[in-house]
Design a protein around this motif. Sequence first.
Motif, PDB file in Angstrom:
ATOM      1  N   MET A 208       0.858  -1.198   0.000  1.00  0.00           N
ATOM      2  CA  MET A 208       0.000   0.000   0.000  1.00  0.00           C
ATOM      3  C   MET A 208       0.887   1.239   0.000  1.00  0.00           C
ATOM      4  N   ALA A 209       0.913   1.941  -1.119  1.00  0.00           N
ATOM      5  CA  ALA A 209       1.709   3.153  -1.204  1.00  0.00           C
ATOM      6  C   ALA A 209       1.030   4.233  -0.384  1.00  0.00           C
ATOM      7  N   ASN A 210       1.608   4.600   0.715  1.00  0.00           N
ATOM      8  CA  ASN A 210       1.028   5.687   1.493  1.00  0.00           C
ATOM      9  C   ASN A 210       2.093   6.324   2.337  1.00  0.00           C
ATOM     10  N   SER A 211       2.004   7.645   2.443  1.00  0.00           N
ATOM     11  CA  SER A 211       2.995   8.400   3.181  1.00  0.00           C
ATOM     12  C   SER A 211       3.011   7.980   4.641  1.00  0.00           C
ATOM     13  N   ALA A 212       1.824   7.770   5.197  1.00  0.00           N
ATOM     14  CA  ALA A 212       1.719   7.587   6.624  1.00  0.00           C
ATOM     15  C   ALA A 212       1.887   6.118   6.967  1.00  0.00           C
ATOM     16  N   ALA A 213       3.101   5.755   7.391  1.00  0.00           N
ATOM     17  CA  ALA A 213       3.366   4.362   7.737  1.00  0.00           C
ATOM     18  C   ALA A 213       2.405   3.843   8.810  1.00  0.00           C
ATOM     19  N   PRO A 214       2.083   4.652   9.845  1.00  0.00           N
ATOM     20  CA  PRO A 214       1.144   4.135  10.857  1.00  0.00           C
ATOM     21  C   PRO A 214      -0.219   3.809  10.235  1.00  0.00           C
ATOM     22  N   LEU A 215      -0.637   4.571   9.234  1.00  0.00           N
ATOM     23  CA  LEU A 215      -1.915   4.313   8.573  1.00  0.00           C
ATOM     24  C   LEU A 215      -1.846   3.014   7.763  1.00  0.00           C
ATOM     25  N   ALA A 216      -0.739   2.857   7.018  1.00  0.00           N
ATOM     26  CA  ALA A 216      -0.568   1.635   6.227  1.00  0.00           C
ATOM     27  C   ALA A 216      -0.555   0.418   7.147  1.00  0.00           C
ATOM     28  N   ARG A 217       0.125   0.552   8.294  1.00  0.00           N
ATOM     29  CA  ARG A 217       0.175  -0.567   9.242  1.00  0.00           C
ATOM     30  C   ARG A 217      -1.210  -0.859   9.811  1.00  0.00           C
ATOM     31  N   LEU A 218      -1.977   0.213  10.053  1.00  0.00           N
ATOM     32  CA  LEU A 218      -3.319   0.055  10.617  1.00  0.00           C
ATOM     33  C   LEU A 218      -4.225  -0.693   9.626  1.00  0.00           C
ATOM     34  N   ILE A 219      -4.151  -0.297   8.359  1.00  0.00           N
ATOM     35  CA  ILE A 219      -4.961  -0.963   7.330  1.00  0.00           C
ATOM     36  C   ILE A 219      -4.555  -2.432   7.232  1.00  0.00           C
ATOM     37  N   GLU A 220      -3.244  -2.669   7.227  1.00  0.00           N
ATOM     38  CA  GLU A 220      -2.729  -4.038   7.126  1.00  0.00           C
ATOM     39  C   GLU A 220      -3.200  -4.883   8.316  1.00  0.00           C
ATOM     40  N   LEU A 221      -3.231  -4.242   9.488  1.00  0.00           N
ATOM     41  CA  LEU A 221      -3.673  -4.920  10.713  1.00  0.00           C
ATOM     42  C   LEU A 221      -5.096  -5.446  10.545  1.00  0.00           C
ATOM     43  N   PHE A 222      -5.978  -4.605  10.005  1.00  0.00           N
ATOM     44  CA  PHE A 222      -7.368  -5.003   9.833  1.00  0.00           C
ATOM     45  C   PHE A 222      -7.515  -6.018   8.707  1.00  0.00           C
ATOM     46  N   GLU A 223      -6.658  -5.887   7.684  1.00  0.00           N
ATOM     47  CA  GLU A 223      -6.732  -6.823   6.560  1.00  0.00           C
ATOM     48  C   GLU A 223      -6.442  -8.254   6.994  1.00  0.00           C
ATOM     49  N   ARG A 224      -5.639  -8.381   8.056  1.00  0.00           N
ATOM     50  CA  ARG A 224      -5.271  -9.717   8.515  1.00  0.00           C
ATOM     51  C   ARG A 224      -6.380 -10.393   9.328  1.00  0.00           C
ATOM     52  N   LEU A 225      -7.399  -9.620   9.702  1.00  0.00           N
ATOM     53  CA  LEU A 225      -8.507 -10.205  10.478  1.00  0.00           C
ATOM     54  C   LEU A 225      -9.372 -11.077   9.568  1.00  0.00           C
ATOM     55  N   PRO A 226     -10.032 -12.086  10.143  1.00  0.00           N
ATOM     56  CA  PRO A 226     -10.830 -12.982   9.302  1.00  0.00           C
ATOM     57  C   PRO A 226     -12.035 -12.261   8.699  1.00  0.00           C
ATOM     58  N   GLY A 227     -12.246 -12.460   7.401  1.00  0.00           N
ATOM     59  CA  GLY A 227     -13.431 -11.906   6.738  1.00  0.00           C
ATOM     60  C   GLY A 227     -13.333 -10.437   6.396  1.00  0.00           C
ATOM     61  N   ILE A 228     -12.152  -9.835   6.570  1.00  0.00           N
ATOM     62  CA  ILE A 228     -11.975  -8.408   6.273  1.00  0.00           C
ATOM     63  C   ILE A 228     -11.090  -8.277   5.035  1.00  0.00           C
ATOM     64  N   GLY A 229     -11.626  -7.703   3.970  1.00  0.00           N
ATOM     65  CA  GLY A 229     -10.858  -7.485   2.751  1.00  0.00           C
ATOM     66  C   GLY A 229     -10.207  -6.117   2.768  1.00  0.00           C
ATOM     67  N   ASN A 230      -9.573  -5.762   1.647  1.00  0.00           N
ATOM     68  CA  ASN A 230      -8.844  -4.502   1.584  1.00  0.00           C
ATOM     69  C   ASN A 230      -9.746  -3.280   1.783  1.00  0.00           C
ATOM     70  N   LYS A 231     -10.891  -3.278   1.115  1.00  0.00           N
ATOM     71  CA  LYS A 231     -11.796  -2.113   1.213  1.00  0.00           C
ATOM     72  C   LYS A 231     -12.340  -1.953   2.631  1.00  0.00           C
ATOM     73  N   SER A 232     -12.736  -3.079   3.238  1.00  0.00           N
ATOM     74  CA  SER A 232     -13.261  -3.016   4.606  1.00  0.00           C
ATOM     75  C   SER A 232     -12.174  -2.564   5.563  1.00  0.00           C
ATOM     76  N   ALA A 233     -10.943  -3.039   5.328  1.00  0.00           N
ATOM     77  CA  ALA A 233      -9.831  -2.671   6.202  1.00  0.00           C
ATOM     78  C   ALA A 233      -9.599  -1.165   6.134  1.00  0.00           C
ATOM     79  N   GLN A 234      -9.672  -0.599   4.926  1.00  0.00           N
ATOM     80  CA  GLN A 234      -9.524   0.859   4.772  1.00  0.00           C
ATOM     81  C   GLN A 234     -10.630   1.577   5.528  1.00  0.00           C
TER      82      GLN A 234
END
Lengths: 199, 199
Positions: free
Chosen positions: A1-27
């Motif tokens: 995920m190209a994004n300036s804010a590393a904490p934001l990218a990490r946050l999105i990635e964190l949610f993406e790893r949860l069961p049943g959560i895709g990229n859009k939902s994670a965002q």
Amino acid sequence: MANSAAPLARLIELFERLPGIGNKSAQKLAFHILNMNDAQIKYFTDTITNAHEKIHRCEVCCDLTDSDKCYICSDEKRDNSTICVVENTKDVMAFERTREYNGLYHVLHGAISPMNNIGPDDITVKHLISRLSDDNIKEIIMATNPTVEGEATAMYISRLIKPLGIKVTRLAYGVPVGADLEYADEVTLTRAIEGRSEI
Amino acid sequence: MANSAAPLARLIELFERLPGIGNKSAQKLAFHILNMNDAQIKYFTDTITNAHEKIHRCEVCCDLTDSDKCYICSDEKRDNSTICVVENTKDVMAFERTREYNGLYHVLHGAISPMNNIGPDDITVKHLISRLSDDNIKEIIMATNPTVEGEATAMYISRLIKPLGIKVTRLAYGVPVGADLEYADEVTLTRAIEGRSEI
């Protein structure tokens, strides 16, 4: 995920790893989190940490609880002659929602599955058998899932229990209420015919 | 939710309140959390707290960042004569994924919507206008959503900018690539015909 804010990218990635959560939902979740105020964030993270720290298995039925004995096992109004054996806590919740069952439970925390290397010792079978020394117990209802693993687990456990002279029953199979017969699978329909009752 | 473990009930409720998460998903997430180990829980809550604390708006383009200037505004290789005006950070991410656009952005953080009491002062319009005093800027691309609010916002902003002698453009409307014409709505098809180009 190209994004300036590393904490934001990490946050999105964190949610993406949860069961049943895709990229859009994670965002969506990540931006929802960013829009919370400080108190909400504290409540959010505290609730998670708190639940994780305090919840463990009930010493009687192995259901999840934050005290020694869960609220069902501690409830003296429940019928302690019947134990309903389920695979997990979600099943207990499902039965409790019916408000019809008044007995106790036993949570296996899984089902026997040689494919996934889960044997009888990996679920709480021994614990269940140890509960049966109580003379009060008259019936064990096997309510594992109607899947291959659930069936095998129910068969395995019932063979262990029957020699003890305790009645072992299984949930009725049949067509789900409100469902369309057209979409019922053959096995379910066969079981529904076999289990038919007079009206 | 009838459940012995209040921390578990609170955890499920916590997830249920998140956007797009229903009761079943909330249960699934809660049990996923309970199955994490201590280090994973710490990482989970720390990532949330950290993102919430560190992320704020870029002082130039209002996109979210954890430094003073976001990585796009700080990148000297980007074309600083063009600003693409979008409603939110997710739109910036979408454009960046194309790897085609090399200009700068301006994030409005919303769109003008009288129905929801959102006026021009509630989004970063003034901040955008203040950026235009830079003589370098030759073009503003209005890339708000193709909705009533997005359109109104684009119109409002373009009227403010045009007197300054800066070119204002709008994203092309048309049928989405890969989509089935059969399912395209009338307005999109009309715009696609109007915007047809010679091949």
